[in-house]
Enzyme design. Structure first.
Site, mmCIF file in Angstrom:
data_model
loop_
_atom_site.group_PDB
_atom_site.id
_atom_site.type_symbol
_atom_site.label_atom_id
_atom_site.label_comp_id
_atom_site.label_asym_id
_atom_site.label_seq_id
_atom_site.Cartn_x
_atom_site.Cartn_y
_atom_site.Cartn_z
ATOM 1 N N LYS A 134 4.040 21.365 -8.310
ATOM 2 C CA LYS A 134 5.032 22.221 -7.732
ATOM 3 C C LYS A 134 6.260 22.402 -8.269
ATOM 4 C CE LYS A 134 5.024 21.060 -3.233
ATOM 5 N NZ LYS A 134 4.842 20.444 -1.865
ATOM 6 N N SER A 175 19.948 18.156 7.688
ATOM 7 C CA SER A 175 19.503 17.621 8.968
ATOM 8 C C SER A 175 18.558 18.845 9.769
ATOM 9 C CB SER A 175 20.677 17.320 9.975
ATOM 10 O OG SER A 175 20.039 16.844 11.230
ATOM 11 N N SER A 228 11.518 21.413 -5.019
ATOM 12 C CA SER A 228 10.228 22.266 -5.311
ATOM 13 C C SER A 228 9.772 23.294 -4.329
ATOM 14 C CB SER A 228 9.084 21.244 -5.683
ATOM 15 O OG SER A 228 8.416 20.734 -4.611
ATOM 16 N N SER A 229 10.375 23.213 -3.138
ATOM 17 C CA SER A 229 9.790 23.908 -2.228
ATOM 18 C C SER A 229 10.644 24.373 -1.169
ATOM 19 C CB SER A 229 8.419 23.613 -1.331
ATOM 20 O OG SER A 229 7.961 24.183 -0.225
ATOM 21 N N GLY A 230 10.374 25.411 -0.472
ATOM 22 C CA GLY A 230 11.340 25.713 0.708
ATOM 23 C C GLY A 230 12.804 25.802 0.659
ATOM 24 N N LYS A 259 16.465 12.945 12.081
ATOM 25 C CA LYS A 259 17.542 13.832 11.664
ATOM 26 C C LYS A 259 18.746 13.488 12.271
ATOM 27 C CE LYS A 259 15.362 16.516 8.913
ATOM 28 N NZ LYS A 259 15.713 16.551 7.280
ATOM 29 N N GLY A 309 13.683 17.334 -2.960
ATOM 30 C CA GLY A 309 12.901 18.342 -2.000
ATOM 31 C C GLY A 309 13.146 19.673 -2.706
ATOM 32 N N TYR A 315 10.430 13.441 14.873
ATOM 33 C CA TYR A 315 11.372 14.052 13.974
ATOM 34 C C TYR A 315 12.701 14.001 14.260
ATOM 35 C CZ TYR A 315 12.903 18.162 11.279
ATOM 36 O OH TYR A 315 13.456 18.849 10.484
ATOM 37 N N ARG A 346 7.712 14.943 -5.225
ATOM 38 C CA ARG A 346 6.745 13.966 -5.859
ATOM 39 C C ARG A 346 5.656 15.131 -6.534
ATOM 40 N NH1 ARG A 346 5.099 12.398 -0.028
ATOM 41 N NH2 ARG A 346 5.486 14.778 0.255
#
Ligand SMILES: NC(=O)c1ccc[n+]([C@@H]2O[C@H](COP(=O)([O-])OP(=O)(O)OC[C@H]3O[C@@H](n4cnc5c(N)ncnc54)[C@H](OP(=O)(O)O)[C@@H]3O)[C@@H](O)[C@H]2O)c1
Length: 327
Positions: free
Chosen positions: A95, A199, A68-70, A217, A66, A213, A91
């Site tokens: 990005k 989490s 590639s962002s945020g 988590k 993860g 969601y 994926r």
């Protein structure tokens, strides 16, 4: 035997007997010295279990799923600023390329490398395993794995498509299990490593609108705690982060479907910046000493900002007390 001979032998025996007593202090000193050496050796052998040495990020290989962002991208940037080599996993290739450029701007020397690999971390364990193999061949064994790939979704229980419950569990839970499973054998061989799970505050308490969601988590907490118990003898340390609402593309996307009630609860607290989250969770993963803090994992949670939020949740008292201790 004559009288003189008998007397001389008695005196010799007496002297011999007494000379042993003279040696006794030296023997005792030797025994004490042996005990001290054995104790120091024992301490040396178990020292990784008592007080793990902080991981030096300079030159370390950090894999960020993860990335590639945020939050994941900010974690990658934070590690790069400290001299790490980074593998970004996500994926969408475009990005990834864009994120690589941003991370590279944080370099502190010209030897650092950012590698990008496109894979869905939640679908096929074989693919994830080969991605880890591939990045280890290029950048060396993984010193730290950051499991940040994930997605959030809010909606009222009966309005959430059934498929969504499965997909969130796949991405948020299995998407952390697979990369972790793939890096553990090398970490165990090297007797070192750090694994971070990302989490959410919704992974500590159930909140209106998070029936799909939250459980995904919560599951990470069970995984992190159990895994830490198994990994401690191998000098591998597990941390779990519980970030509050953080200003990312992921949050913007989630806000599009947020029920009014969830939105009102969220608004009682602020929105944190991903750089701020990244600084704290990276420090937690790298530095903190588990046993001294009397916990098997570490928690980041901006409880200060979320006190109001807890007031809406009658059953949250235990969580609040536990978290405050561990933050
Ligand atoms: N933002 C918040 O308020 C907040 C609060 C608490 C916890 N979190 C958690 O923090 C993590 C990051 O959230 P964020 O807000 O930064 O999200 P984001 O901006 O949407 O970033 C998510 C990252 O995960 C990747 N990803 C998603 N599904 C993937 C999959 N199946 N395989 C591989 N990569 C995948 C995305 O890239 P691709 O889509 O290209 O694959 C992207 O790089 C998530 O686990 C989230 O639950 C976020």
């Amino acid at each position: 035997m004559s009288y003189e001979e008998g007397l001389s032998s008695t005196i010799t025996d007496w002297l011999f007997f007494n000379s042993w007593w003279l040696l006794l202090p030296f023997i005792m000193l030797l025994v004490v010295a042996a005990f001290i050496v054995a104790f120091v050796l024992l301490l040396y052998m178990i020292s990784p279990l008592i007080s793990p040495k902080p991981l030096k990020l300079n030159g370390a290989h950090v894999v960020v799923t993860g990335g590639s962002s945020g939050i994941g991208k900010s974690i990658a940037m934070e590690c790069y600023r400290q001299g790490a080599f980074i593998t970004l996993v996500a994926r969408d290739e475009s990005k990834l390329v864009q994120a690589k450029k941003e991370v590279e701007k944080c370099a502190i020397n010209d030897k650092q490398v950012v590698l990008c690999i496109s894979v869905d971390v939640s679908k096929d364990y074989g693919q994830v395993e080969s991605v880890i193999k591939q990045c280890q061949e290029k950048l060396g064994p993984v010193d730290m794995l950051v499991n940040c790939a994930g997605t959030s979704f809010s909606g009222k229980f009966e309005e959430v498509e059934v498929e969504r419950f499965r997909s969130l569990m796949e991405v948020n839970y299995l998407g952390s299990v697979y990369p972790t499973r793939a890096v553990i054998p090398t970490m165990k061989e090297r007797r070192m490593g750090r694994i971070m799970f990302v989490s959410s505050q919704a992974g500590q308490i159930g909140l209106f609108g998070y029936t799909a969601y939250s459980p995904s988590k919560f599951a990470l907490r069970g995984l992190a705690e159990s895994l830490q118990m198994e990994m401690k003898p191998y000098n591998i340390y597990v941390t779990i982060a519980y970030p509050p609402d953080t200003d990312t593309p992921g949050l913007a996307e989630e806000n599009r479907t947020k029920p009014l009630e969830t939105r009102l609860i969220s608004e009682t607290s602020g929105v944190t910046q991903p750089e701020q989250v990244a600084k704290i969770v990276v420090k937690d993963a790298v530095v903190r000493d588990c046993i001294l803090n009397n916990c098997h994992y570490h928690i980041y949670s901006a409880l200060g900002q979320h006190k109001k939020l807890y007031q809406y949740i009658p059953s949250s008292q235990d969580h609040r007390e536990n978290s405050s201790l561990e933050v």
